[in-house]
Design a protein around this motif. Structure first.
Motif, PDB file in Angstrom:
ATOM      1  N   LYS A   1       0.843  -1.202   0.000  1.00  0.00           N
ATOM      2  CA  LYS A   1       0.000   0.000   0.000  1.00  0.00           C
ATOM      3  C   LYS A   1       0.872   1.244   0.000  1.00  0.00           C
ATOM      4  O   LYS A   1       1.930   1.267   0.629  1.00  0.00           O
ATOM      5  CB  LYS A   1      -0.922  -0.011   1.215  1.00  0.00           C
ATOM      6  CG  LYS A   1      -1.980  -1.108   1.156  1.00  0.00           C
ATOM      7  CD  LYS A   1      -2.979  -0.993   2.293  1.00  0.00           C
ATOM      8  CE  LYS A   1      -4.060  -2.063   2.166  1.00  0.00           C
ATOM      9  NZ  LYS A   1      -5.065  -1.988   3.247  1.00  0.00           N
TER      10      LYS A   1
ATOM     11  N   ASP B   1      -1.311   9.030   6.297  1.00  0.00           N
ATOM     12  CA  ASP B   1      -0.512   8.304   7.279  1.00  0.00           C
ATOM     13  C   ASP B   1       0.228   9.272   8.196  1.00  0.00           C
ATOM     14  O   ASP B   1       0.301   9.079   9.407  1.00  0.00           O
ATOM     15  CB  ASP B   1       0.506   7.393   6.580  1.00  0.00           C
ATOM     16  CG  ASP B   1      -0.145   6.229   5.858  1.00  0.00           C
ATOM     17  OD1 ASP B   1      -1.040   5.602   6.431  1.00  0.00           O
ATOM     18  OD2 ASP B   1       0.264   5.951   4.712  1.00  0.00           O
TER      19      ASP B   1
ATOM     20  N   TYR C   1      -2.386  11.177  10.447  1.00  0.00           N
ATOM     21  CA  TYR C   1      -2.880  10.270  11.493  1.00  0.00           C
ATOM     22  C   TYR C   1      -1.818  10.063  12.575  1.00  0.00           C
ATOM     23  O   TYR C   1      -2.121  10.101  13.777  1.00  0.00           O
ATOM     24  CB  TYR C   1      -3.267   8.921  10.898  1.00  0.00           C
ATOM     25  CG  TYR C   1      -3.700   7.926  11.952  1.00  0.00           C
ATOM     26  CD1 TYR C   1      -5.010   7.893  12.407  1.00  0.00           C
ATOM     27  CD2 TYR C   1      -2.773   7.054  12.522  1.00  0.00           C
ATOM     28  CE1 TYR C   1      -5.393   7.001  13.406  1.00  0.00           C
ATOM     29  CE2 TYR C   1      -3.147   6.162  13.523  1.00  0.00           C
ATOM     30  CZ  TYR C   1      -4.459   6.147  13.959  1.00  0.00           C
ATOM     31  OH  TYR C   1      -4.826   5.278  14.956  1.00  0.00           O
TER      32      TYR C   1
ATOM     33  N   LYS D   1      -1.266   4.055   8.872  1.00  0.00           N
ATOM     34  CA  LYS D   1      -2.544   4.211   9.560  1.00  0.00           C
ATOM     35  C   LYS D   1      -3.337   2.906   9.572  1.00  0.00           C
ATOM     36  O   LYS D   1      -3.930   2.542  10.598  1.00  0.00           O
ATOM     37  CB  LYS D   1      -3.366   5.315   8.874  1.00  0.00           C
ATOM     38  CG  LYS D   1      -4.759   5.516   9.454  1.00  0.00           C
ATOM     39  CD  LYS D   1      -5.506   6.608   8.690  1.00  0.00           C
ATOM     40  CE  LYS D   1      -6.932   6.772   9.215  1.00  0.00           C
ATOM     41  NZ  LYS D   1      -7.672   7.827   8.453  1.00  0.00           N
ATOM     42  N   HIS D   2      -3.346   2.194   8.455  1.00  0.00           N
ATOM     43  CA  HIS D   2      -4.191   1.009   8.355  1.00  0.00           C
ATOM     44  C   HIS D   2      -3.710  -0.132   9.245  1.00  0.00           C
ATOM     45  O   HIS D   2      -4.465  -1.071   9.514  1.00  0.00           O
ATOM     46  CB  HIS D   2      -4.295   0.545   6.898  1.00  0.00           C
ATOM     47  CG  HIS D   2      -2.997   0.063   6.310  1.00  0.00           C
ATOM     48  ND1 HIS D   2      -2.009   0.923   5.887  1.00  0.00           N
ATOM     49  CD2 HIS D   2      -2.530  -1.191   6.066  1.00  0.00           C
ATOM     50  CE1 HIS D   2      -0.994   0.225   5.401  1.00  0.00           C
ATOM     51  NE2 HIS D   2      -1.282  -1.059   5.499  1.00  0.00           N
TER      52      HIS D   2
ATOM     53  N   SER E   1      -3.752   1.788  13.576  1.00  0.00           N
ATOM     54  CA  SER E   1      -4.999   2.307  14.142  1.00  0.00           C
ATOM     55  C   SER E   1      -5.677   1.313  15.083  1.00  0.00           C
ATOM     56  O   SER E   1      -6.394   1.713  15.993  1.00  0.00           O
ATOM     57  CB  SER E   1      -5.961   2.716  13.021  1.00  0.00           C
ATOM     58  OG  SER E   1      -6.216   1.634  12.149  1.00  0.00           O
ATOM     59  N   LYS E   2      -5.424   0.021  14.880  1.00  0.00           N
ATOM     60  CA  LYS E   2      -6.068  -0.976  15.747  1.00  0.00           C
ATOM     61  C   LYS E   2      -5.518  -0.946  17.167  1.00  0.00           C
ATOM     62  O   LYS E   2      -6.121  -1.516  18.084  1.00  0.00           O
ATOM     63  CB  LYS E   2      -5.914  -2.372  15.156  1.00  0.00           C
ATOM     64  CG  LYS E   2      -4.484  -2.862  15.012  1.00  0.00           C
ATOM     65  CD  LYS E   2      -4.435  -4.199  14.281  1.00  0.00           C
ATOM     66  CE  LYS E   2      -3.002  -4.639  14.004  1.00  0.00           C
ATOM     67  NZ  LYS E   2      -2.934  -5.870  13.200  1.00  0.00           N
TER      68      LYS E   2
END
Length: 579
Positions: free
Chosen positions: A114, A120, A123, A186-187, A190-191
């Motif tokens: 990605k 990114d 965030y 970020k992907h 974020s969790k």
């Protein structure tokens, strides 16, 4: 390696024409012919990293490891010119100085393919660096005072590769803070948002498996207190033209002592290491080794513990001055550093364009290396009595003053420095008990602190009432300054500074560091005066004794090619190769 502003890293080209070609195995073809191969082994002493999770890192070793996989936005060359890395072009500052537009390259990717985006970055700032739950050590660099309140700057996404950071007040040096910016995907991250424990333990953040093509090397193996091994990144974004980096592996090997490190260098078991002063002439005479002597951005210091678990006298400026006045900087330069350095009096290294000697208290040299005057100062502070026409230095109970001194294990220079300081202070009647401890022990038990009885997590500065797990009085260590942005060093000196481990506090110093970041300081002459005033006050206060600005002696195997020796000699390390 970059990480330019946050920490000094002592590790620390010839291009080929044509296009980068790759086979189905994604391996570089032809362009690296004659260059690709071998393992570069950097020899380090004593101190292993704390973490590979960059937002949790405050020590130079951690940031050094991380930077092998993470270039950062920029690097500095040996003349302090900015060399763009992740940046597509220079950061654009608005005419009013209130917005900074950052455009990154469009060929940056995470490990899952990605693209790295401006979202990114935004965030990472808003949800991690600026978040209360994270307690990022350098968060204060991203705040400004508006209507009497401290608020964070505002990052805004403009498009996929461009974002703007907006301010409400002018800060002439904020550009250097922006260039230090790092990032998480970020992907992925974020969790973990809001969960300190999960974030701290996240495997992909702790093994750098997300870093994609953002640096010349990828994480391979980390054996704690032994070595870290990084492997060549075949997808490195800067390698598209010429195929760099050229080493198959980059390894940092830790040695318990400088003697062991030197022996490994002499035997050819490692590729590069720092050389202690007394060994320089020996290594310069070895044909298979080349030694470069270069300036540094750091300085050596004797820290004074002004917190409640340090000796009470250290809270008195006269006492700190007396101790500093008893330690000869010339002896340090000549007897320990063997001429490889200069006496230090300021937090701004003399290689910086902002360095000024105006008003500096040059304690520890000339007339201010004076043990008789030091005893007088101790007496004036209530720590001495007149006896038989001479001053006897004692504590307020009439007993001999005994101070606990700590420094790291494994270094001849640290050891020699400890014993010199012990001897110098012994001459005025202060007994120094020396303890050598591993760096990680020093960080956790002597630097980090918390308010007794509280549920605070231990940090480097938990406020004026906080104390370290173990008591200490004196600490010999090194600090570093971004020579183009000395205000970043406020983290050591302002009352709420994230690395103010000693508990120093002076409202005037706090105000002047704020002034450096004000509109008034846009004028270069005005900013120089502010820095001169800061240096003057801090040199008088002596929250620590500035001992020396050392020069570094760095040894390499003589068959390493591409080195550009200088103060930032590792800025192009991805271009080095065995020749």
């Amino acid at each position: 390696m970059s990480m330019c502003g946050k920490a000094a890293i002592l590790s620390a080209g010839i291009g080929l024409s044509g296009c980068l070609e790759r086979d189905s195995g994604n391996k570089t073809k032809d362009l690296t012919a004659g260059k690709l191969g071998g393992t570069f082994i950097e020899g380090a002493s004593g101190a292993d990293a704390e973490t590979l999770n960059w937002i949790l890192a405050a020590d130079a070793t951690s940031l050094g490891y991380i930077s092998l996989a993470f270039d950062g936005l920029i690097a500095y060359d040996n003349k302090f010119n900015i060399v763009n890395r992740w940046l597509k072009n220079d950061i654009k500052t608005s005419d009013d100085g209130l917005s900074y537009t950052v455009t990154i390259r469009d060929d940056l990717e995470w490990s899952d393919g990605k693209p790295v985006t401006s979202d990114d970055f935004v965030y990472t700032m808003k949800n991690l660096m600026f978040a209360d739950w994270m307690a990022y050590t350098y968060a204060g660099d991203w705040t400004e005072e508006v209507d009497g309140k401290s608020v964070f700057v505002e990052p805004v996404v403009e498009n996929e590769t461009t974002f703007t950071i907006k301010r409400k007040t002018v800060d002439p040096e904020f550009l250097y803070t922006v260039t230090d910016l790092m990032i998480y995907p970020k992907h992925i991250v974020s969790k973990y948002e809001g969960d300190v424990k999960a974030f701290t333990q996240a495997p992909e953040l702790n093994n750098l498996s997300y870093t994609g093509n953002l640096g010349p090397y990828r994480y391979k193996e980390w054996i704690r207190n032994d070595k870290i091994v990084m492997e060549r990144n075949p997808d490195y974004y800067l390698g598209k033209e010429n195929g760099e980096p050229y080493f198959e592996n980059y390894e940092v090997k830790i040695f318990g002592t400088s003697t062991a490190r030197h022996a490994a260098m002499e035997a050819g078991d490692i590729t590069n290491t720092g050389i202690d002063p007394e060994q320089v002439m020996k290594f310069k005479a070895i044909p298979s080794i080349k030694v470069f002597t270069v300036p540094t951005t750091g300085y050596r210091v004797l820290q004074y513990n002004m917190r409640d678990n340090g000796w009470e006298g250290l809270k008195d400026r006269k006492v700190r001055q007396a101790i500093s006045m008893s330690i000869s900087k010339e002896k340090i330069i000549q007897d320990i550093l063997l001429g490889f350095g200069e006496p230090a009096f300021s937090f701004i290294p003399n290689v910086s364009p902002w360095y000024s000697e105006e008003g500096l208290s040059k304690i520890g040299v000339g007339a201010l290396y004076d043990k008789t005057r030091a005893k007088e100062l101790m007496k004036e502070a209530g720590y001495g009595i007149e006896k038989n026409g001479a001053i006897q230095v004692i504590d307020k109970k009439g007993d001999k003053i005994k101070l606990k001194f700590f420094t790291i294990t494994g270094s001849k220079v640290h050891e020699s420095m400890a014993y010199l300081i012990q001897k110098e202070l012994g001459d005025i009647g202060i007994e120094v008990d020396i303890k050598f401890v591993p760096w990680e022990t020093m960080l956790r038990k002597y630097y980090m602190n918390k308010v007794p009885g509280s549920d605070q997590p231990a940090r480097n500065n938990n406020g004026p009432r906080a104390v370290s797990e173990e008591p200490w009085d004196l600490m010999y260590a090194g600090q570093s300054t971004d020579v183009l942005q000395p205000s970043g060093t406020e983290i050591f000196f302002v009352t709420d500074g994230g690395l103010n481990t000693s508990g120093y506090s002076n409202p005037e110093v706090d105000a002047l560091f704020k002034k450096v970041h004000s509109k008034e300081a846009l004028d270069v002459t005005a900013r120089k005066k502010i820095y001169a005033q800061l240096s003057k006050i801090i040199s008088e206060d002596q929250p620590l004794d500035f001992l020396a600005y050392p020069t570094a002696n760095i040894a390499f195997k003589s068959n390493i090619r591409g080195i550009d020796p200088g103060i930032s000699m590792n800025y192009n390390y991805q271009e080095w190769y065995f020749g």
